[in-house]
Write an enzyme that holds these catalytic residues in place. Structure first.
Site, PDB file in Angstrom:
ATOM      1  N   TYR A  33       0.828  -1.207   0.000  1.00  0.00           N
ATOM      2  CA  TYR A  33       0.000   0.000   0.000  1.00  0.00           C
ATOM      3  C   TYR A  33       0.860   1.253   0.000  1.00  0.00           C
ATOM      4  O   TYR A  33       2.077   1.189   0.233  1.00  0.00           O
ATOM      5  CB  TYR A  33      -0.926  -0.001   1.227  1.00  0.00           C
ATOM      6  CG  TYR A  33      -0.267   0.416   2.517  1.00  0.00           C
ATOM      7  CD1 TYR A  33       0.561  -0.452   3.215  1.00  0.00           C
ATOM      8  CD2 TYR A  33      -0.476   1.689   3.033  1.00  0.00           C
ATOM      9  CE1 TYR A  33       1.173  -0.068   4.398  1.00  0.00           C
ATOM     10  CE2 TYR A  33       0.114   2.082   4.219  1.00  0.00           C
ATOM     11  CZ  TYR A  33       0.938   1.204   4.898  1.00  0.00           C
ATOM     12  OH  TYR A  33       1.550   1.599   6.064  1.00  0.00           O
ATOM     13  N   ARG A  52       7.716   3.747  -4.965  1.00  0.00           N
ATOM     14  CA  ARG A  52       7.848   2.888  -3.784  1.00  0.00           C
ATOM     15  C   ARG A  52       6.806   1.770  -3.792  1.00  0.00           C
ATOM     16  O   ARG A  52       7.065   0.655  -3.354  1.00  0.00           O
ATOM     17  CB  ARG A  52       7.769   3.721  -2.492  1.00  0.00           C
ATOM     18  CG  ARG A  52       8.071   2.933  -1.242  1.00  0.00           C
ATOM     19  CD  ARG A  52       8.169   3.798  -0.009  1.00  0.00           C
ATOM     20  NE  ARG A  52       6.899   4.447   0.298  1.00  0.00           N
ATOM     21  CZ  ARG A  52       6.777   5.377   1.254  1.00  0.00           C
ATOM     22  NH1 ARG A  52       7.845   5.757   1.953  1.00  0.00           N
ATOM     23  NH2 ARG A  52       5.604   5.927   1.508  1.00  0.00           N
ATOM     24  N   LYS A 164       6.389  -1.455   1.798  1.00  0.00           N
ATOM     25  CA  LYS A 164       5.231  -0.989   2.575  1.00  0.00           C
ATOM     26  C   LYS A 164       4.116  -2.011   2.368  1.00  0.00           C
ATOM     27  O   LYS A 164       3.386  -1.959   1.394  1.00  0.00           O
ATOM     28  CB  LYS A 164       4.842   0.395   2.063  1.00  0.00           C
ATOM     29  CG  LYS A 164       4.262   1.336   3.096  1.00  0.00           C
ATOM     30  CD  LYS A 164       4.176   2.747   2.518  1.00  0.00           C
ATOM     31  CE  LYS A 164       3.285   3.634   3.317  1.00  0.00           C
ATOM     32  NZ  LYS A 164       3.656   3.788   4.723  1.00  0.00           N
ATOM     33  N   GLU A 197      12.474   3.415  13.698  1.00  0.00           N
ATOM     34  CA  GLU A 197      11.543   4.439  13.241  1.00  0.00           C
ATOM     35  C   GLU A 197      10.291   4.420  14.106  1.00  0.00           C
ATOM     36  O   GLU A 197      10.164   3.614  15.023  1.00  0.00           O
ATOM     37  CB  GLU A 197      11.159   4.172  11.774  1.00  0.00           C
ATOM     38  CG  GLU A 197      10.528   2.823  11.544  1.00  0.00           C
ATOM     39  CD  GLU A 197      10.348   2.489  10.076  1.00  0.00           C
ATOM     40  OE1 GLU A 197      10.255   1.298   9.759  1.00  0.00           O
ATOM     41  OE2 GLU A 197      10.322   3.425   9.251  1.00  0.00           O
TER      42      GLU A 197
HETATM   43  N1  PDD Z   1       3.221   5.694   7.043  1.00  0.00           N
HETATM   44  N2  PDD Z   1       7.882   4.483   8.520  1.00  0.00           N
HETATM   45  C1  PDD Z   1       6.738   3.749   8.508  1.00  0.00           C
HETATM   46  C2  PDD Z   1       6.744   2.397   9.166  1.00  0.00           C
HETATM   47  C3  PDD Z   1       5.576   4.270   7.877  1.00  0.00           C
HETATM   48  O1  PDD Z   1       4.457   3.538   7.874  1.00  0.00           O
HETATM   49  C4  PDD Z   1       5.619   5.555   7.305  1.00  0.00           C
HETATM   50  C5  PDD Z   1       4.419   6.166   6.610  1.00  0.00           C
HETATM   51  C6  PDD Z   1       6.830   6.277   7.344  1.00  0.00           C
HETATM   52  C7  PDD Z   1       6.943   7.659   6.702  1.00  0.00           C
HETATM   53  O2  PDD Z   1       6.927   7.522   5.315  1.00  0.00           O
HETATM   54  P1  PDD Z   1       6.378   8.698   4.374  1.00  0.00           P
HETATM   55  O3  PDD Z   1       7.176   9.948   4.702  1.00  0.00           O
HETATM   56  O4  PDD Z   1       6.676   8.208   2.982  1.00  0.00           O
HETATM   57  O5  PDD Z   1       4.921   8.847   4.656  1.00  0.00           O
HETATM   58  C8  PDD Z   1       7.953   5.714   7.962  1.00  0.00           C
HETATM   59  C9  PDD Z   1       2.029   6.157   6.396  1.00  0.00           C
HETATM   60  C10 PDD Z   1       1.831   7.613   6.481  1.00  0.00           C
HETATM   61  C11 PDD Z   1       0.913   5.356   6.964  1.00  0.00           C
HETATM   62  O6  PDD Z   1       1.087   4.168   7.040  1.00  0.00           O
HETATM   63  O7  PDD Z   1      -0.113   5.929   7.307  1.00  0.00           O
END
Ligand code: PDD
Length: 306
Positions: A33, A52, A164, A197
């Site tokens: 996703y 991605r 993801k 993270e």
């Molecule tokens: N999550 N790390 C994880 C585990 C994440 O799920 C996310 C983003 C990020 C930040 O990635 P980005 O800057 O590309 O949004 C880091 C999204 C926002 C979510 O699952 O809702």
């Protein structure tokens, strides 16, 4: 209608949106996703998110139903259908009013029950568009509390952290822990106790004006916002490093912040029971958020640093 689903080629209302109970995304988290947001109604950093999505699918050998250009077209169609009708949110950060949250989900599809991916017959593609519910304005003005989770980040040897995927249970449990301790985000450590993270964000620490964040080798998602922030910091002449961080590095930092598509840059002013630095958002975090706000093309931050 501010919330619309685009399910396999059909625009549907939330109440009509259904996936099969045999869908592997439902049964096993066998899906990938992306979360994208809009500024001025237009998707931000869409190419990076679609790249991605492709990467995540390749990492789990899932053939997505749509390629990048079809996905972009279906996102545009669903955004169009989801225009207008927003309920006012007095607590919202001004730049989030009227904006949209877009979740694209690609599952391997339904089929006979069984772990073997070859059982999947019909991949499913979904776009969910809904009003963006970012952090309240207060989170930017005062910062948020985070907590180090007891549950560890899933091992990169078990699942590629740069993908993801729908397999999210450790992150769900980490948020459960954080909420129970009054925190808005959980920070996950790896088996050796190093910082990786947040449950859905990347983590940064500022010390002596230098901005540090764990490298990809720490077993993290390569956040799109993380990439934008590192670029903006370098353009602004702010020293940056991608280096391993330990909990104590965050505890002695002058500033800590988290980044994600939905949150942008949010100051972290509490780690568990401990205040970070002066216990309020710091100048480097504000400066980077202002630069991000300009980059996103909207109003700059809430108020000048105190
Ligand atoms: N999550 N790390 C994880 C585990 C994440 O799920 C996310 C983003 C990020 C930040 O990635 P980005 O800057 O590309 O949004 C880091 C999204 C926002 C979510 O699952 O809702």
């Amino acid at each position: 209608m501010p919330t619309v689903e685009y399910l396999d080629g059909v625009l549907v209302r939330p109440s009509e949106a259904r996936v099969s109970v045999f869908d592997r995304g439902f049964l096993y988290g066998d899906s990938v996703y992306e979360v994208v947001r809009t500024y001025g109604g237009r998707p931000f950093e869409l190419a990076a998110h679609l790249a991605r999505l492709r990467h995540s699918a390749d990492r789990i050998s899932l053939e997505p139903k749509w390629d990048a250009s079809r996905t972009a077209a279906e996102i545009a169609r669903t955004l169009e259908a989801a225009r207008g009708g927003d309920a006012p949110d007095p607590l919202a950060a001004p730049w989030n009013v009227g904006e949209r949250y877009v979740r694209v989900v690609m599952t391997r599809g339904a089929g006979e029950i069984g772990l073997d991916p070859a059982l999947a017959v019909d991949p499913v593609a979904i776009v969910v568009v809904q009003p963006l519910h970012g952090p309240p304005a207060r989170a930017y003005a005062e910062g948020i509390a985070t907590a180090f989770a007891g549950v560890r980040r899933a091992s990169p040897a078990a699942i590629d952290p740069t993908a993801k995927t729908g397999a999210h249970l450790p992150n769900v449990l980490a948020v459960q822990e954080a909420r129970a301790r009054g925190a808005q985000e959980a920070i996950l450590l790896d088996e050796r106790g190093a910082v990786t993270e947040g449950s859905s964000s990347n983590v940064f620490a500022v010390r002596g004006g230098r901005v540090a964040t764990p490298p990809l080798a720490a077993g993290i998602l390569e956040g799109v916002t993380r990439g934008v922030v590192l670029r903006l910091a370098r353009e602004a002449g702010v020293a940056t490093e991608e280096a391993p961080l330990r909990p104590e590095d965050l505890e002695v930092a002058d500033e800590v912040f988290i980044t994600s598509t939905v949150r942008e840059i949010v100051p972290v002013t509490r780690l568990g029971a401990q205040a970070v630095g002066a216990g309020r958002p710091g100048p480097v975090t504000r400066r980077l958020h202002d630069a991000f706000r300009r980059r996103a093309g909207g109003p700059v931050s809430l108020q000048a640093p105190t």
